[in-house]
Write a protein that holds these residues in place. Structure first.
Motif, PDB file in Angstrom:
ATOM      1  N   ARG A  95       0.750  -1.245  -0.127  1.00 14.98           N
ATOM      2  CA  ARG A  95      -0.069   0.136  -0.259  1.00 14.98           C
ATOM      3  C   ARG A  95       0.825   1.344   0.180  1.00 14.98           C
ATOM      4  NH1 ARG A  95      -2.894  -2.846   3.536  1.00 14.98           N
ATOM      5  NH2 ARG A  95      -2.392  -2.197   5.349  1.00 14.98           N
ATOM      6  N   GLN A  96       2.051   1.086   0.779  1.00 14.76           N
ATOM      7  CA  GLN A  96       3.072   2.270   0.838  1.00 14.76           C
ATOM      8  C   GLN A  96       3.656   2.463  -0.720  1.00 14.76           C
ATOM      9  OE1 GLN A  96       6.044   1.799   3.658  1.00 14.76           O
ATOM     10  NE2 GLN A  96       6.135   4.030   3.985  1.00 14.76           N
ATOM     11  N   CYS A  97       3.798   1.526  -1.228  1.00 21.36           N
ATOM     12  CA  CYS A  97       4.333   1.549  -2.420  1.00 21.36           C
ATOM     13  C   CYS A  97       3.252   2.252  -3.672  1.00 21.36           C
ATOM     14  CB  CYS A  97       4.956   0.221  -3.099  1.00 21.36           C
ATOM     15  SG  CYS A  97       6.239  -0.599  -2.470  1.00 21.36           S
ATOM     16  N   LEU A  98       2.192   1.637  -3.547  1.00 17.15           N
ATOM     17  CA  LEU A  98       1.147   2.195  -4.315  1.00 17.15           C
ATOM     18  C   LEU A  98       0.993   3.510  -4.070  1.00 17.15           C
ATOM     19  CD1 LEU A  98      -1.914  -0.531  -4.292  1.00 17.15           C
ATOM     20  CD2 LEU A  98      -0.113   0.138  -6.078  1.00 17.15           C
ATOM     21  N   ALA A  99       1.172   4.024  -2.873  1.00 16.15           N
ATOM     22  CA  ALA A  99       0.610   5.514  -2.677  1.00 16.15           C
ATOM     23  C   ALA A  99       1.918   6.445  -3.668  1.00 16.15           C
ATOM     24  CB  ALA A  99       1.109   6.036  -1.159  1.00 16.15           C
ATOM     25  N   GLY A 100       3.146   5.721  -3.875  1.00 16.29           N
ATOM     26  CA  GLY A 100       4.074   6.493  -4.686  1.00 16.29           C
ATOM     27  C   GLY A 100       3.677   6.457  -6.100  1.00 16.29           C
ATOM     28  N   VAL A 101       2.793   5.658  -6.693  1.00 18.02           N
ATOM     29  CA  VAL A 101       2.433   5.487  -7.964  1.00 18.02           C
ATOM     30  C   VAL A 101       1.677   6.708  -8.218  1.00 18.02           C
ATOM     31  CG1 VAL A 101       1.336   4.171  -9.936  1.00 18.02           C
ATOM     32  CG2 VAL A 101       2.747   3.001  -8.320  1.00 18.02           C
ATOM     33  N   PRO A 102       1.862   7.600  -9.380  1.00 17.86           N
ATOM     34  CA  PRO A 102       1.292   8.796  -9.364  1.00 17.86           C
ATOM     35  C   PRO A 102      -0.175   8.760 -10.165  1.00 17.86           C
ATOM     36  CG  PRO A 102       3.160   8.591 -11.021  1.00 17.86           C
ATOM     37  CD  PRO A 102       3.076   7.662 -10.031  1.00 17.86           C
ATOM     38  N   ASP A 103      -0.283   7.798 -11.148  1.00 27.83           N
ATOM     39  CA  ASP A 103      -1.646   7.658 -11.820  1.00 27.83           C
ATOM     40  C   ASP A 103      -2.526   6.923 -11.175  1.00 27.83           C
ATOM     41  OD1 ASP A 103      -3.135   6.657 -14.032  1.00 27.83           O
ATOM     42  OD2 ASP A 103      -2.275   7.750 -15.138  1.00 27.83           O
ATOM     43  N   PRO A 104      -3.755   7.621 -11.070  1.00 26.50           N
ATOM     44  CA  PRO A 104      -4.763   6.921 -10.400  1.00 26.50           C
ATOM     45  C   PRO A 104      -5.321   5.538 -10.950  1.00 26.50           C
ATOM     46  CG  PRO A 104      -5.602   8.920 -10.838  1.00 26.50           C
ATOM     47  CD  PRO A 104      -4.206   8.845 -11.181  1.00 26.50           C
ATOM     48  N   SER A 105      -5.367   5.559 -12.410  1.00 29.99           N
ATOM     49  CA  SER A 105      -5.736   4.236 -12.798  1.00 29.99           C
ATOM     50  C   SER A 105      -4.724   3.354 -12.965  1.00 29.99           C
ATOM     51  CB  SER A 105      -5.909   4.446 -14.266  1.00 29.99           C
ATOM     52  OG  SER A 105      -4.698   5.053 -15.231  1.00 29.99           O
ATOM     53  N   TYR A 106      -3.426   3.638 -12.670  1.00 30.21           N
ATOM     54  CA  TYR A 106      -2.232   2.527 -12.527  1.00 30.21           C
ATOM     55  C   TYR A 106      -2.519   1.854 -11.022  1.00 30.21           C
ATOM     56  CZ  TYR A 106       0.313   4.683 -16.583  1.00 30.21           C
ATOM     57  OH  TYR A 106       0.740   5.154 -17.573  1.00 30.21           O
ATOM     58  N   ARG A 107      -2.817   2.960 -10.099  1.00 25.09           N
ATOM     59  CA  ARG A 107      -2.830   2.476  -8.836  1.00 25.09           C
ATOM     60  C   ARG A 107      -4.117   1.661  -8.534  1.00 25.09           C
ATOM     61  NH1 ARG A 107      -2.034   8.088  -7.759  1.00 25.09           N
ATOM     62  NH2 ARG A 107      -4.155   8.171  -7.025  1.00 25.09           N
ATOM     63  N   LEU A 108      -5.139   1.735  -9.418  1.00 26.90           N
ATOM     64  CA  LEU A 108      -6.440   0.927  -9.257  1.00 26.90           C
ATOM     65  C   LEU A 108      -6.017  -0.367  -9.981  1.00 26.90           C
ATOM     66  CD1 LEU A 108      -9.380   0.472  -8.613  1.00 26.90           C
ATOM     67  CD2 LEU A 108      -9.873   1.497 -10.776  1.00 26.90           C
ATOM     68  N   ALA A 109      -5.278  -0.269 -11.089  1.00 20.78           N
ATOM     69  CA  ALA A 109      -5.103  -1.576 -11.826  1.00 20.78           C
ATOM     70  C   ALA A 109      -4.241  -2.496 -10.941  1.00 20.78           C
ATOM     71  CB  ALA A 109      -4.547  -1.531 -13.077  1.00 20.78           C
ATOM     72  N   LEU A 110      -3.208  -2.003 -10.462  1.00 20.34           N
ATOM     73  CA  LEU A 110      -2.277  -2.528  -9.349  1.00 20.34           C
ATOM     74  C   LEU A 110      -2.881  -3.239  -7.971  1.00 20.34           C
ATOM     75  CD1 LEU A 110       0.755  -0.423  -9.523  1.00 20.34           C
ATOM     76  CD2 LEU A 110       0.659  -2.694 -10.958  1.00 20.34           C
ATOM     77  N   SER A 111      -3.863  -2.392  -7.564  1.00 24.96           N
ATOM     78  CA  SER A 111      -4.380  -2.679  -6.379  1.00 24.96           C
ATOM     79  C   SER A 111      -5.261  -4.060  -6.752  1.00 24.96           C
ATOM     80  CB  SER A 111      -5.069  -1.689  -5.791  1.00 24.96           C
ATOM     81  OG  SER A 111      -5.703  -1.962  -4.675  1.00 24.96           O
ATOM     82  N   MET A 112      -6.168  -3.841  -7.881  1.00 30.36           N
ATOM     83  CA  MET A 112      -7.221  -5.013  -8.085  1.00 30.36           C
ATOM     84  C   MET A 112      -6.307  -6.394  -8.449  1.00 30.36           C
ATOM     85  SD  MET A 112     -10.137  -2.969 -10.291  1.00 30.36           S
ATOM     86  CE  MET A 112     -11.097  -4.348 -10.124  1.00 30.36           C
ATOM     87  N   ARG A 113      -5.316  -6.123  -9.146  1.00 25.96           N
ATOM     88  CA  ARG A 113      -4.621  -7.337  -9.501  1.00 25.96           C
ATOM     89  C   ARG A 113      -4.006  -8.037  -8.100  1.00 25.96           C
ATOM     90  NH1 ARG A 113      -5.019 -10.745 -12.841  1.00 25.96           N
ATOM     91  NH2 ARG A 113      -2.816 -11.408 -12.749  1.00 25.96           N
ATOM     92  N   ALA A 114      -3.334  -7.299  -7.264  1.00 28.19           N
ATOM     93  CA  ALA A 114      -2.805  -7.560  -5.983  1.00 28.19           C
ATOM     94  C   ALA A 114      -4.143  -8.385  -5.023  1.00 28.19           C
ATOM     95  CB  ALA A 114      -2.065  -6.651  -5.272  1.00 28.19           C
ATOM     96  N   ASN A 115      -5.191  -7.749  -5.216  1.00 29.41           N
ATOM     97  CA  ASN A 115      -6.323  -8.318  -4.500  1.00 29.41           C
ATOM     98  C   ASN A 115      -7.017  -9.323  -5.185  1.00 29.41           C
ATOM     99  OD1 ASN A 115      -6.109  -6.670  -2.153  1.00 29.41           O
ATOM    100  ND2 ASN A 115      -7.055  -4.802  -3.287  1.00 29.41           N
ATOM    101  N   GLY A 116      -6.378 -10.017  -6.257  1.00 27.20           N
ATOM    102  CA  GLY A 116      -6.945 -11.192  -6.817  1.00 27.20           C
ATOM    103  C   GLY A 116      -7.840 -11.182  -8.001  1.00 27.20           C
TER     104      GLY A 116
END
Length: 168
Positions: A95-116
């Motif tokens: 989550r801390q790493c995701l906060a450093g990703v500037p694009d919200p669509s990138y954060r969403l995609a990465l978060s969703m993938r990490a959540n299965g």
């Protein structure tokens, strides 16, 4: 010497970041699978206890069945707790790493993938085609590269390891 992007191509950086995200994803999926198995074992223990009261023989009846299921439930509980502790630690770092990703669509995609989630689900959430979601994912992985933990970057580029340090 820190692993950095100089002299590295985007595909290799994306692969390293993908490994990191898939690691988090596998921890989440494993924890969920063990939790499901634990729940099944708990309900099986209740059924075994009911069967121990009934007439009949065999290993699936009687106190042996109850003790066996109780022991398996205890093993699964310990496994689930260990998985949950590992996941909590790694998920907080992620989550801390995701906060450093500037694009919200990138954060969403990465978060969703990490959540299965599947890429089809990511695409639906982003309101794009699945193919476009894959492209967003590739860009997201490259964006994650610079903020993900050093040890994951070093896995992709073993030549960046300091002498005498083994991250494996």
């Amino acid at each position: 010497m820190a692993a950095n992007a100089s002299g590295r191509n985007g595909w290799t950086m994306a692969q390293a970041a993908r490994q990191y995200v898939e690691h988090i994803r596998s921890l989440r999926l494993r924890e969920a699978a063990v939790a499901e198995e634990l729940e099944a074992a708990r309900s099986g223990a209740v059924r075994a206890q009911a069967l121990s009261q009934s007439a009949g023989g065999g290993p699936e009846h009687g106190d042996d069945a109850v003790f066996s299921l109780v022991a398996r439930t205890a093993e699964l509980q310990a496994e689930w707790e260990a998985d949950a502790v590992e996941l909590a630690s790694e998920a907080a770092e992620f989550r801390q790493c995701l906060a450093g990703v500037p694009d919200p669509s990138y954060r969403l995609a990465l978060s969703m993938r990490a959540n299965g989630r599947t890429w089809a689900e990511v695409a639906a959430q982003l309101h794009v085609s699945e193919r476009a979601a894959y492209r967003v994912g590739e860009f997201a992985y490259v964006a994650l590269w610079s903020v993900m933990p050093e040890q994951w970057r070093r896995l992709a580029f073993p030549d960046c390891r300091p002498e005498g340090v083994d991250w494996a």
